[in-house]
Structures are given as structure tokens and as C-alpha cells.
Design a protein around this motif. Sequence first.
Motif, PDB file in Angstrom:
ATOM      1  N   GLY A   1       0.835  -1.181   0.000  1.00 60.77           N
ATOM      2  CA  GLY A   1       0.000   0.000   0.000  1.00 60.77           C
ATOM      3  C   GLY A   1       0.875   1.238   0.000  1.00 60.77           C
ATOM      4  O   GLY A   1       1.980   1.240   0.556  1.00 60.77           O
ATOM      5  N   CYS A   2       0.409   2.287  -0.627  1.00 62.48           N
ATOM      6  CA  CYS A   2       1.210   3.509  -0.769  1.00 62.48           C
ATOM      7  C   CYS A   2       0.937   4.496   0.368  1.00 62.48           C
ATOM      8  O   CYS A   2      -0.184   4.611   0.853  1.00 62.48           O
ATOM      9  CB  CYS A   2       0.905   4.181  -2.100  1.00 62.48           C
ATOM     10  SG  CYS A   2       1.371   3.221  -3.546  1.00 62.48           S
TER      11      CYS A   2
ATOM     12  N   LEU B   1      -2.812  10.731   0.218  1.00 61.56           N
ATOM     13  CA  LEU B   1      -3.195   9.354   0.521  1.00 61.56           C
ATOM     14  C   LEU B   1      -3.554   9.228   1.996  1.00 61.56           C
ATOM     15  O   LEU B   1      -3.045   9.970   2.844  1.00 61.56           O
ATOM     16  CB  LEU B   1      -2.059   8.390   0.169  1.00 61.56           C
ATOM     17  CG  LEU B   1      -1.673   8.333  -1.310  1.00 61.56           C
ATOM     18  CD1 LEU B   1      -0.390   7.534  -1.497  1.00 61.56           C
ATOM     19  CD2 LEU B   1      -2.796   7.728  -2.137  1.00 61.56           C
TER      20      LEU B   1
ATOM     21  N   SER C   1      -4.082  -1.205   3.291  1.00 59.98           N
ATOM     22  CA  SER C   1      -4.648  -0.325   2.283  1.00 59.98           C
ATOM     23  C   SER C   1      -5.471  -1.135   1.298  1.00 59.98           C
ATOM     24  O   SER C   1      -5.064  -2.213   0.860  1.00 59.98           O
ATOM     25  CB  SER C   1      -3.526   0.405   1.532  1.00 59.98           C
ATOM     26  OG  SER C   1      -4.066   1.242   0.527  1.00 59.98           O
TER      27      SER C   1
ATOM     28  N   CYS D   1      -6.970  -0.634  -2.374  1.00 56.84           N
ATOM     29  CA  CYS D   1      -6.813   0.274  -3.510  1.00 56.84           C
ATOM     30  C   CYS D   1      -8.081   0.265  -4.361  1.00 56.84           C
ATOM     31  O   CYS D   1      -8.492  -0.783  -4.863  1.00 56.84           O
ATOM     32  CB  CYS D   1      -5.618  -0.138  -4.354  1.00 56.84           C
ATOM     33  SG  CYS D   1      -5.338   0.941  -5.784  1.00 56.84           S
TER      34      CYS D   1
ATOM     35  N   ASP E   1      -5.798   2.369  -9.587  1.00 57.44           N
ATOM     36  CA  ASP E   1      -4.400   2.730  -9.816  1.00 57.44           C
ATOM     37  C   ASP E   1      -4.287   3.393 -11.183  1.00 57.44           C
ATOM     38  O   ASP E   1      -5.286   3.863 -11.741  1.00 57.44           O
ATOM     39  CB  ASP E   1      -3.471   1.526  -9.635  1.00 57.44           C
ATOM     40  CG  ASP E   1      -3.684   0.417 -10.667  1.00 57.44           C
ATOM     41  OD1 ASP E   1      -4.364   0.653 -11.686  1.00 57.44           O
ATOM     42  OD2 ASP E   1      -3.171  -0.696 -10.441  1.00 57.44           O
TER      43      ASP E   1
ATOM     44  N   ASP F   1      -7.600   3.938  -0.779  1.00 58.69           N
ATOM     45  CA  ASP F   1      -6.792   4.938  -1.466  1.00 58.69           C
ATOM     46  C   ASP F   1      -6.790   4.729  -2.969  1.00 58.69           C
ATOM     47  O   ASP F   1      -7.170   3.661  -3.475  1.00 58.69           O
ATOM     48  CB  ASP F   1      -5.344   4.911  -0.956  1.00 58.69           C
ATOM     49  CG  ASP F   1      -5.116   5.855   0.215  1.00 58.69           C
ATOM     50  OD1 ASP F   1      -5.613   6.995   0.144  1.00 58.69           O
ATOM     51  OD2 ASP F   1      -4.454   5.455   1.189  1.00 58.69           O
TER      52      ASP F   1
ATOM     53  N   TYR G   1      -3.990   5.078  -6.150  1.00 57.45           N
ATOM     54  CA  TYR G   1      -2.543   5.151  -6.400  1.00 57.45           C
ATOM     55  C   TYR G   1      -2.297   5.641  -7.831  1.00 57.45           C
ATOM     56  O   TYR G   1      -2.439   4.879  -8.784  1.00 57.45           O
ATOM     57  CB  TYR G   1      -1.888   3.777  -6.259  1.00 57.45           C
ATOM     58  CG  TYR G   1      -2.141   3.045  -4.962  1.00 57.45           C
ATOM     59  CD1 TYR G   1      -2.462   3.701  -3.786  1.00 57.45           C
ATOM     60  CD2 TYR G   1      -2.038   1.652  -4.919  1.00 57.45           C
ATOM     61  CE1 TYR G   1      -2.671   3.016  -2.614  1.00 57.45           C
ATOM     62  CE2 TYR G   1      -2.246   0.945  -3.750  1.00 57.45           C
ATOM     63  CZ  TYR G   1      -2.562   1.628  -2.596  1.00 57.45           C
ATOM     64  OH  TYR G   1      -2.764   0.939  -1.435  1.00 57.45           O
TER      65      TYR G   1
ATOM     66  N   TYR H   1       1.037   3.668 -10.053  1.00 63.89           N
ATOM     67  CA  TYR H   1       1.098   2.298  -9.536  1.00 63.89           C
ATOM     68  C   TYR H   1       0.435   1.360 -10.533  1.00 63.89           C
ATOM     69  O   TYR H   1      -0.587   1.676 -11.136  1.00 63.89           O
ATOM     70  CB  TYR H   1       0.332   2.258  -8.216  1.00 63.89           C
ATOM     71  CG  TYR H   1       0.461   1.019  -7.364  1.00 63.89           C
ATOM     72  CD1 TYR H   1       1.151   1.065  -6.172  1.00 63.89           C
ATOM     73  CD2 TYR H   1      -0.141  -0.187  -7.729  1.00 63.89           C
ATOM     74  CE1 TYR H   1       1.239  -0.051  -5.342  1.00 63.89           C
ATOM     75  CE2 TYR H   1      -0.043  -1.305  -6.919  1.00 63.89           C
ATOM     76  CZ  TYR H   1       0.647  -1.234  -5.728  1.00 63.89           C
ATOM     77  OH  TYR H   1       0.744  -2.328  -4.916  1.00 63.89           O
TER      78      TYR H   1
ATOM     79  N   SER I   1       8.484   3.877  -1.104  1.00 66.56           N
ATOM     80  CA  SER I   1       8.522   2.744  -2.028  1.00 66.56           C
ATOM     81  C   SER I   1       9.605   2.906  -3.085  1.00 66.56           C
ATOM     82  O   SER I   1       9.877   3.995  -3.576  1.00 66.56           O
ATOM     83  CB  SER I   1       7.163   2.585  -2.711  1.00 66.56           C
ATOM     84  OG  SER I   1       6.789   3.750  -3.408  1.00 66.56           O
TER      85      SER I   1
END
Length: 345
Positions: A244-245, A250, A258, A260, A263, A290, A292, A295, A321
Motif C-alpha cells: 500500500g502507498c 493518501l 490499504s 486500492c 491505480d 486509497d 494510487y 502504480y 517505495s
Amino acid sequence: MNFSNAEETIKELCHKLYSIDSPTGFTDRISDWLIHYTRELGYDSYRNRLGNVIVPVPGKDRAHSVALSAHVDTLGLMVRSITSEGYLMFTTIGGPVLPSLDGEYCRIYSRSGKVFTGTVLSLSPAVHVFDDANTRPRDEKNMAIRLDEEVHSKEDVLALGIQTGDFICYDPKTIFTESGFLKSRFIDDKACAALELTLLALMREQSLTPAHTTYICFSTHEEIGYGGATLPDALDELLVVDMGCIGDDLNCTEQQVSICAKDNLGPYDYEMTSRLIDLSAEHGIDYAVDIYPHYGSDAGPMWRSGKDTKAALIGPGVHASHGMERTHLSGMMAALKLMSVYLGI
């Protein structure tokens, strides 16, 4: 599922996975280890031609099939050329944050099987010598590998057996802190591979059967964009378990799982994502939802390959990351619990 011993299992598996260098294209050793470990647990695991390891787990409902997938390939480097002074110029595998590699120790795997050590450095590595030591760009044109061998020319390096195309693996520097943080390179995605292995171990120890026919997958080409295209065919659902970011705009923290919603390819399956949110709320799992923007996951190439499979994405929150990454055991445990309730165990 009883999670009382899960944290210690996660730690042990992380240390083992990180001890095996596995940049994309150089994953045979980690695939071999995964086969050995999962078969020792009693699973009938197999490996496809590209190195993916698949662990089938019979479920109560065999008419419906689901999969979890984490990737065990990592970022890395490869010898591009050798300079007249005996330095190794490199090309990247995947997208490492190159300035973060300046000064990192590394291993060079020659095709003869001999492993050499070295250091990733700027080509202006000394402030006492170079006016631009602090300002020279840290990129492929301006960084190189200094070998820990007495070499003074390209011919000296070639005589060692090092050549263009050899893999360069930099040190992950894996540690767990007393405060519960995992600090390491390649948390993306070996931390989630450790979670999948922990899940397999707990299922076997506690004689648990998932609700549906399940495939626990370890893909080996995610970092270069096509790992999901080589996952099993005819899956009804795929739950990608990746990092997860954390960062600008975010919600997720290192202590959460997380989920997602979208993305850079587009939205994940709405029904699956909603179900994961509902399961997290129902079971008291600390989560965040979230989007991304920079991603991609194994779901993208799976869809591009034409597979008719629903997919969603979860993972523990990971800071920094593709650099010197960090997450927390509580975030990893939240991801593990969500994986478990998704499988109905």
C-alpha cells in the motif's frame, strides 16, 4: 483463524526471503526455495516455465476459484558495460530510486557461478577530489559499481569472468525494530509473500479449509509489468497482495492495510473492493481506501492478457517505495487478517 504465533512466523519468513537475491529475471533460487518450503508444509505446489510458484488449496466450494498473488521478484541492476578503469556501468531492472543507492553494497553474479562484491557509487564519489561530488546526478550515466577486486582495466574485469548481462543485487538491509517496524528494501513485495506463506502455514497448523478452491500465487515478473499475465487461467477472482502507498493525498499509514480503489490503469472491481471494505469493518481490521496514481499491479497484465477474472488489490502501508522502504507489523497483521477473512477461514 488463530493469529497468536503469526508475527514471529512473519519475521522468520521475511528474513529468509530477503536473504535470497531475486531481481526480475534472476528468480530461480527463490522459486526453488518456495517450492521446497510449501511442499514441506504438505501442499502440492508447482512451478510454471516462467518461475511463478502456484500453491493449490482445495476449498469447500470447488465450483468457484479464487487466488491470492504476491510477487517475489525485486528491483535490481545488470552490468551494461565495463569502463577502461574497471568500473561496471549498469542498467536498471524495474524502477529503483537511484539516488538512494549511492553507497550501497552489492553482489555481482557471474554466469560461471562465482559471486563478487562491490559498491554502488557516484562517478564523482569523493568531496576531496571532485567539485561536483554533491551535485552530480545520480543516474545510470553517472553511477557505477566499484568492484572489491584488484582491477585496473576492462581486461582485468573480464579475466574475472564478469561480463555484460550479469546481475547486480544490492543489499536489502532487512531489520525489524523493537518498535515493530520492518525496514528493508523490497518490502514491495516480499513482505506480502511472507504473509502468503504465513497464511499457508497457519492453515496447515490449524487444519483450516478455505471457502472456495484457492490458489496462493507467487509471481516473478511483476516489476517489469507482465507477472499477472502468467497466473492460472479460469480464475473467478484474484486478490493481489502488494504494497500500500503512503504519501501525498493518501490516507494509509504503515499500521493499516490499504485497499486500492484505483491505480494508473483504472478502477479495481467495484464489488470485490466493496466486499473487502465491508469485511474490514465487520472484523475490526484497521484499513484505509486509497487511489494510487503512479502504480500498477499484477491485475493489469492479467486483464490485458484477456483473462476474464475480477480483481482487487490490498497491502500493508509502505513508506518510501522503491527506495529504503518501511512498514509496520501491525499493518502486515491487518493485511493478513483481511486475506484470511476474504478466504473464509
